[in-house]
Design a protein around this motif. Structure first.
Motif, short mmCIF file in Angstrom:
data_model
loop_
_atom_site.label_atom_id
_atom_site.label_comp_id
_atom_site.label_asym_id
_atom_site.label_seq_id
_atom_site.Cartn_x
_atom_site.Cartn_y
_atom_site.Cartn_z
N HIS A 1 -8.46 2.24 -3.34
CA HIS A 1 -7.07 2.26 -2.88
C HIS A 1 -6.24 1.20 -3.57
N TRP B 1 -12.32 5.57 -12.11
CA TRP B 1 -13.10 4.39 -11.78
C TRP B 1 -14.15 4.70 -10.73
N TYR C 1 -1.78 8.73 1.97
CA TYR C 1 -3.19 8.35 1.95
C TYR C 1 -3.91 9.12 0.87
N LEU D 1 -19.79 2.64 0.31
CA LEU D 1 -18.67 3.58 0.25
C LEU D 1 -17.39 2.91 0.72
N GLY D 2 -17.54 2.10 1.77
CA GLY D 2 -16.36 1.39 2.29
C GLY D 2 -15.77 0.47 1.24
N ASP D 3 -16.63 -0.32 0.64
CA ASP D 3 -16.16 -1.24 -0.40
C ASP D 3 -15.52 -0.50 -1.55
N MET D 4 -16.19 0.58 -1.96
CA MET D 4 -15.66 1.33 -3.09
C MET D 4 -14.32 1.94 -2.73
N THR D 5 -14.22 2.45 -1.51
CA THR D 5 -12.97 3.06 -1.09
C THR D 5 -11.83 2.04 -1.08
N GLU D 6 -12.17 0.83 -0.60
CA GLU D 6 -11.14 -0.20 -0.53
C GLU D 6 -10.61 -0.52 -1.92
N THR D 7 -11.50 -0.75 -2.85
CA THR D 7 -11.08 -1.05 -4.21
C THR D 7 -10.34 0.12 -4.82
N GLN E 1 -18.06 4.23 -11.05
CA GLN E 1 -18.87 3.41 -10.15
C GLN E 1 -20.09 4.19 -9.65
N MET F 1 0.81 -1.22 0.00
CA MET F 1 0.00 0.00 0.00
C MET F 1 0.84 1.26 0.00
#
Lengths: 106, 860
Positions: B37, B51, B5, B29-35, B55, B1
């Motif tokens: 990153h 992306w 940030y 939002l969490g899922d989208m943020t994870e992807t 989305q 990573m």
């Protein structure tokens, strides 16, 4: 039983959740489906579908460990309910019976 | 990573959070943020951002569809509940819709009227560039002004002059009519005003000095189905004009409506007047301002340019700052209150007054709704509680109740449109206009109505919605929730406002009525009763006037006959001159009238000095004058009798007497100097004093006489007292409209009060029951129930009175002769409001006060 069968995409989703066991949340489910079917779903579509399945009672969810890479948001972990398992079984059964004896497509 | 940030696009995060609060929180939002990153690491920030946006856009339709599915489910439920509520409490719903509907009806009617008044003269293509030249306080200008304007002032594109000659006799074969809207006008008239021609050429129609141009309806009147073009009409039994054009009827919303137009210059040839004269003023001057020119600058150029000829004529030695003014044509109808106007204009003040009345009534109706709905809210407390318990949010509840009130408002609007269509003819009679409500011609107005309905719904529903959605489920469902003090105090304030407005309107209506009554009964200095006036035109009447008078007097029911140029209530002819024997030198304006020997006596005027015109004095025949007291005062004559005086046209004579002051124009203006010239052969009215019996026969007899001696003069007559009152047409209209709308306001306010009293009594059923058991009398309980409202109605007086006092004083200042505001009107309106409120409240109060306590207490 006269209940409606779940749709194919619902089937994919439920199976993905089942396969992922304890780690079934948005990102992994989407990844799983891509690996299996080669199709990338939009999160919006994925989410609407998941919450619909939840409302129907095939899935339950709980929130777990927020992390910084998720922007401080917690994961929503999905789990199959017994109804979900049943629905899958029914689809499987129906599928096998309609496909039985047909060799050409295998 | 990555070490650094990287935040995903903030807008998207925010948007999702706002638009879909349920989803924004964690998962998506969490899922989208994870992807996101992960993507930043793999393919870089740019791609990741792209992306992320992608989305979001892809998610939109999914979210929206999912969301609205539930919305629709809820909407179905809301509609069902709203409908059930409506049915279950039909009385309450009717009350509400009726109140709102009546309020809206009043509002629509007044807006139709106001819109019509504001639309005056706007239909001309160049409406905003057309101006009229006027003098201080007067609309007439000299004939020579027009050409001078065109020649010397650059900003003027086109000029036209016109003379209105009302009641002009026009004949065609055996048809004779008195034309009210007869004009002598320059050919440019049709360049300036947009008057579409049906036949003939607007550019050249009036070039021929003997041409006449008619409106379609006038042409139809004379020629019916014949082709009017080229036909010959006779004007005033002498002059022949050929029809050179027919134009479409001018719409009613014009300050200037022409029905017959003949060339301006011809007037001067016929009458032997000087068309280049500055001396006499009887023409209207209109001009078209050049595009982009500044009217203010133009206005200042007029007076200096024509100073010399004008002042020479008027005998003014030192230049005056400004002699001519201009006014935009579109403002004439509402803003111009001059002497010599073409017709009675309206007043913008009244338009504003009516508009505010419309809004006040609509406001009262809204208050009603608020009142009733909040009072009702207690009943729906349980519903609100249940909804909240099962997860309804405040916003949803607000939306539900607003939706309900909007539905009510739309229903009320439908009801009121039906009602407007029903009462429009009556209303048209009230305001004397031809208004119509036509959705096809006027889609904008309908859109406006829908907007108003929705606005009313939202406004009236806002307070109940806020209150209802604010209920705490625990207290509502716990059963302790019966009567809330805060709610009732606001309701009381609303009653207060409502009744203040109502009382205000009643005071206004009463005061206007009193002033009108004053006008009717005040001693104006001449008698008005039992006088019939006949407008007369044409040579035959003038030639035969002696025989006509003799013949008329033969009838036993006719006691006197007199001829005059003007009737005594509206002497608008005016001249300005040097008088002999005055201490000061400069000329003074004076009104004049031409009459015969019998005029003073017939109208019961008093001579305070000298004598009346008399046949016993042969010298009178050569020229004699009467002046009024004001003239004597202004001229500062010590003794007017025997003084030489000159008529405006140069005829000389002696002043033989002084008339007691009478009101020569409307009571709006003070009494001005006046002289009366004796000339029995110059007149345009015959006044006939009759007895009060056999009036129809007398009129018939008069018609017979007139037909005998002047067959071509169409017979028409009016009663002088009606003519007199006609001058106060605008005020009468104000009075009528105020009266009508005061009644409406009372009605709406009563509806509200009635509804409130029902609920107040309902709330206190048990209290009343207990009180009765403990020995309270019906009267006591009645008092208890009505006290609350009456208190507020009483208080409303003290708010309404000062405002009404101020406003009505302002209105009365329009009159030079006026009543003093009477305390009685205020008391009456307060008393009336109180009485009506009491009656409204008492119906239900008495009912509940008399109820058997057993029924209300038996469940305890």
């Amino acid at each position: 039983m006269a209940t409606k069968f779940i749709s194919r995409s619902e089937e994919f989703l439920l199976l993905a959740v089942w396969r992922l066991k304890e780690n079934a949340y948005g990102v992994t489910i989407r990844e799983q489906i891509r690996e299996e079917t080669g199709k990338t779903w939009a999160y919006g579509a994925l989410f609407v579908m998941l919450s619909r399945l939840e409302k129907k009672g095939y899935l339950t969810s709980h929130f777990a460990d927020p992390s910084s890479e998720r922007g401080g948001k917690s994961k929503r972990i999905f789990k199959l309910t017994p109804q979900g398992v049943n629905a899958l079984k029914e689809v499987r059964k129906a599928q096998e019976s309609v496909w039985s004896g047909i060799e050409e497509f295998s | 990573m990555n070490k650094k940030y990287h935040r995903p696009p903030r807008i998207v995060t925010w948007l999702i959070g706002q638009m879909f609060p349920d989803r924004g929180g964690c998962s998506v939002l969490g899922d989208m943020t994870e992807t996101y990153h992960a993507l930043v690491g793999d393919r870089g920030i740019f791609w990741a951002r792209l992306w992320f946006w992608g989305q979001f856009l892809k998610a939109l339709p999914h979210f929206l569809i999912d969301e609205s599915r539930w919305r629709i489910h809820m909407l179905k439920n809301y509609l069902m509940v709203a409908f059930r509520n409506l049915m279950k409490n039909s009385a309450y719903s009717y009350l509400n819709i009726l109140g709102l509907g009546v309020g809206m009806t009043a509002f629509i009617l007044i807006s139709l009227y106001v819109r019509y008044e504001l639309s005056f003269d706007t239909y001309h293509e160049n409406a905003d560039r057309i101006y009229r030249v006027i003098r201080e306080g007067r609309a007439f200008t000299p004939a020579a002004l027009g050409p001078d304007l065109k020649e010397k002032i650059l900003e003027v594109e086109t000029v036209t002059r016109m003379i209105r000659q009302s009641k002009t006799l026009i004949s065609y074969e055996q048809k004779h009519f008195l034309e009210e809207e007869f004009y002598w006008a320059d050919p440019e008239t049709f360049d300036i005003f947009s008057i579409p021609f049906i036949s003939g050429d607007p550019g050249t129609a009036l070039i021929d000095p003997s041409a006449i141009v008619l409106s379609r309806r006038t042409a139809k009147k004379y020629f019916e189905n014949e082709d009017p073009m080229g036909k010959t009409l006779t004007v005033s039994e002498r002059y022949e004009f050929k029809v050179a054009g027919v134009f479409g009827d001018m719409p009613g919303n014009s300050h200037l409506v022409m029905d017959a137009v003949v060339p301006y210059e011809t007037y001067f040839k016929i009458t032997n007047n000087d068309i280049n004269g500055w001396r006499s003023n009887f023409s209207y001057t209109y001009f078209l301002l050049r595009e982009g020119a500044d009217p203010r600058i133009m206005e200042n150029k007029i007076s200096p340019l024509i100073e010399t000829p004008l002042y020479r004529v008027a005998g003014i030695n030192e230049p005056q700052p400004k002699y001519f003014f201009i006014q935009p044509m579109i403002k004439i109808h509402l803003h111009s209150q001059l002497m010599q106007e073409i017709g009675p204009n309206n007043n913008i003040k009244y338009i504003m007054l009516f508009s505010s009345v419309a809004f006040l009534i609509l406001f009262i109706a809204c208050i009603n709704y608020m009142n009733l709905a909040t009072a009702r809210s207690l009943r729906r407390g349980k519903e609100v509680g249940m909804r909240k318990v099962v997860g309804a949010k405040k916003g949803q509840l607000i939306a539900q109740f607003l939706g309900e009130s909007a539905t009510m408002a739309v229903m009320a609007m439908v009801f009121s449109i039906a009602m407007v269509l029903g009462v429009l003819p009556a209303f048209n009679g009230l305001v004397e206009r031809q208004l119509s409500l036509n959705p096809i011609q006027d889609p904008q107005f309908f859109v406006g109505l829908v907007v108003i309905a929705l606005f009313v719904g939202l406004f009236a529903g806002s307070y109940p919605a806020m209150r209802l959605s604010g209920f705490r489920p625990v207290s509502v469902l716990g059963g302790a929730f019966t009567r809330s003090a805060t709610g009732s105090s606001l309701r009381n304030v609303l009653v207060l406002v409502q009744f203040s407005i109502t009382i205000f309107l009643i005071v206004c209506a009463l005061t206007v009525r009193d002033q009108l009554k004053f006008i009717k009964t005040v001693d104006v200095g001449y008698s008005k009763e039992q006088i019939v006036t006949l407008p007369v035109r044409g040579r035959s009447v003038r030639q035969n006037i002696q025989s006509i008078k003799t013949e008329l007097l033969k009838c036993p029911d006719i006691t006197a006959v007199s001829t005059s140029a003007r009737l005594p209530n509206d002497i608008d002819t005016f001249t300005s001159r040097n008088w002999t024997g005055r201490k000061l030198e400069e000329p003074i304006g004076i009104f004049y009238n031409t009459v015969d020997y019998d005029f003073v006596e017939l109208y019961g005027m008093q001579i305070v000095q000298g004598r009346n015109f008399s046949r016993d004095f042969p010298s009178d025949e050569k020229g004699a004058f009467l002046v009024n007291e004001t003239a004597v005062k202004v001229a500062e004559w010590e003794s007017p009798i025997g003084r030489k005086f000159v008529h405006f046209n140069g005829q000389k004579g002696e002043i033989v007497g002084v008339i007691k002051d009478f009101h020569l124009r409307s009571l709006h203006s003070p009494i001005d100097p006046l002289y009366v010239y004796l000339n029995p052969s110059s007149f345009s009215n015959i006044s006939v004093k009759i007895k009060s019996s056999n009036i129809p026969e007398t009129i018939e007899y008069m018609e017979g006489v007139m037909k005998k001696f002047a067959p071509s003069n169409p017979f028409s007559y009016s009663f002088f007292d009606e003519v007199f009152e006609r001058a106060y047409f605008t005020e009468q209209r104000v009075g009528r409209v105020f009266g009508a709308f005061a009644i409406l306001a009372i009605f709406i306010a009563c509806l509200g009060l009635f509804g409130l009293s029902v609920f107040a009594a309902e709330q206190r059923t048990k209290e009343i029951g207990i009180r009765k058991v403990l020995g309270a009398s019906v009267a006591r309980i009645f008092l208890l129930l009505s006290k609350e409202f009456i208190k507020w109605v009483l208080l409303a007086n003290f708010i309404a009175w000062p405002i009404a006092y101020f406003m009505m004083n302002k209105w009365l200042e329009n009159f030079a002769y006026r009543i003093q505001l009477s305390f009685v009107a205020f008391l009456i309106s307060g008393g009336a409001a109180l009485l009506i409120a009491y009656l409204t409240v008492s119906y239900h109060s008495i009912k509940s006060a008399r109820a058997n306590p057993i029924t209300s207490l038996r469940y305890e």
